[in-house]
Write a protein that holds these residues in place. Structure first.
Motif, short mmCIF file in Angstrom:
data_model
loop_
_atom_site.label_atom_id
_atom_site.label_comp_id
_atom_site.label_asym_id
_atom_site.label_seq_id
_atom_site.Cartn_x
_atom_site.Cartn_y
_atom_site.Cartn_z
N SER A 7 0.83 -1.21 0.00
CA SER A 7 0.00 0.00 0.00
C SER A 7 0.86 1.26 0.00
O SER A 7 0.59 2.21 -0.73
N THR A 8 1.91 1.25 0.81
CA THR A 8 2.81 2.40 0.87
C THR A 8 3.47 2.64 -0.48
O THR A 8 3.45 3.76 -1.00
N THR A 124 -6.71 2.88 -2.71
CA THR A 124 -6.97 2.50 -1.32
C THR A 124 -8.19 1.59 -1.22
O THR A 124 -8.16 0.59 -0.50
N VAL A 125 -9.23 1.91 -1.96
CA VAL A 125 -10.42 1.04 -1.97
C VAL A 125 -10.03 -0.35 -2.48
O VAL A 125 -10.37 -1.37 -1.87
N LEU A 135 -6.56 -1.66 8.66
CA LEU A 135 -5.68 -0.68 9.31
C LEU A 135 -4.31 -0.61 8.63
O LEU A 135 -3.75 0.48 8.47
N TRP A 136 -3.78 -1.76 8.24
CA TRP A 136 -2.48 -1.76 7.56
C TRP A 136 -2.55 -1.07 6.20
O TRP A 136 -1.64 -0.36 5.81
N LEU A 143 0.94 6.69 4.66
CA LEU A 143 2.39 6.90 4.63
C LEU A 143 2.85 7.17 3.20
O LEU A 143 3.69 8.06 2.98
N GLY A 144 2.31 6.45 2.23
CA GLY A 144 2.68 6.69 0.83
C GLY A 144 2.36 8.12 0.40
O GLY A 144 3.16 8.77 -0.28
N MET A 145 1.19 8.61 0.82
CA MET A 145 0.82 10.01 0.50
C MET A 145 1.80 10.99 1.13
O MET A 145 2.22 11.96 0.51
#
Length: 188
Positions: A7-8, A124-125, A135-136, A143-145
């Protein structure tokens, strides 16, 4: 941990040259107060991505694993195509009115609105639907943003000139194609 790291990375790459990154640059140039801008971006991102992650987690409960696999695969491939289309700021995003709610409040408001329907919100979705780790995913996308936007606020246009955005967009698109392909080819 995989959900957090992926995700990050995906959101940090997707945010490079994105409309909200350009907005962060405009806010920094206009207000010249980096801390309230960075904290405003953080608050707006947490709120926006928490909603997006909740939507992804909810969708995952409604759809069968087989259907979800196809939806995610096609969505990731569509995201790859979208990555190759550069974003621009609208004229409305850079009006010269004084901030009614202060630098922090203005940043939260405009950043939250600019992020609605944006690549990183949709990512994100999709990530929250893919991983059973709400949550992760939200922590990773946030954090990526921040990794993509905070340096722009503090260092301004010097950061965006150091990074060849076209290359970043192509690499991001390739990552989304690989993720889409894996989602389609690997069993749920």
């Amino acid at each position: 941990m995989e959900a957090f790291l992926i995700s990050t990375g995906i959101v940090a790459l997707a945010e490079m040259g994105d409309k909200t990154q350009l907005l962060a640059l405009v806010l920094a140039a206009r207000f010249r107060k980096p801390w309230p801008i960075v904290f405003g971006i953080l608050v707006a991102t947490i709120a926006n991505h928490a909603m997006a992650g909740a939507l992804g987690a909810w969708v995952n409960t409604l759809i069968s694993p087989q259907a979800m696999r196809w939806i995610l695969g096609i969505s990731f491939i569509a995201m790859a195509v979208w990555m190759l289309i550069p974003d621009k700021l609208d004229d409305d995003d850079t009006d010269n009115k004084p901030p009614r709610f202060g630098v922090f409040g203005t940043t939260v408001f405009v950043f939250f609105l600019a992020e609605m329907g944006d690549k990183t919100q949709i990512a994100t979705v999709m990530l929250a639907a893919r991983y059973d780790a709400y949550l992760w995913v939200v922590a990773g996308t946030t954090l990526g943003m921040m990794l993509a936007n905070a340096p722009v606020v503090w260092l301004g246009s010097r950061v965006t000139k150091l990074v060849p955005l076209r290359v970043v967009h192509i690499v991001s698109a390739l990552i989304f194609v690989v993720l889409g392909g894996l989602a389609l080819l690997l069993p749920a």
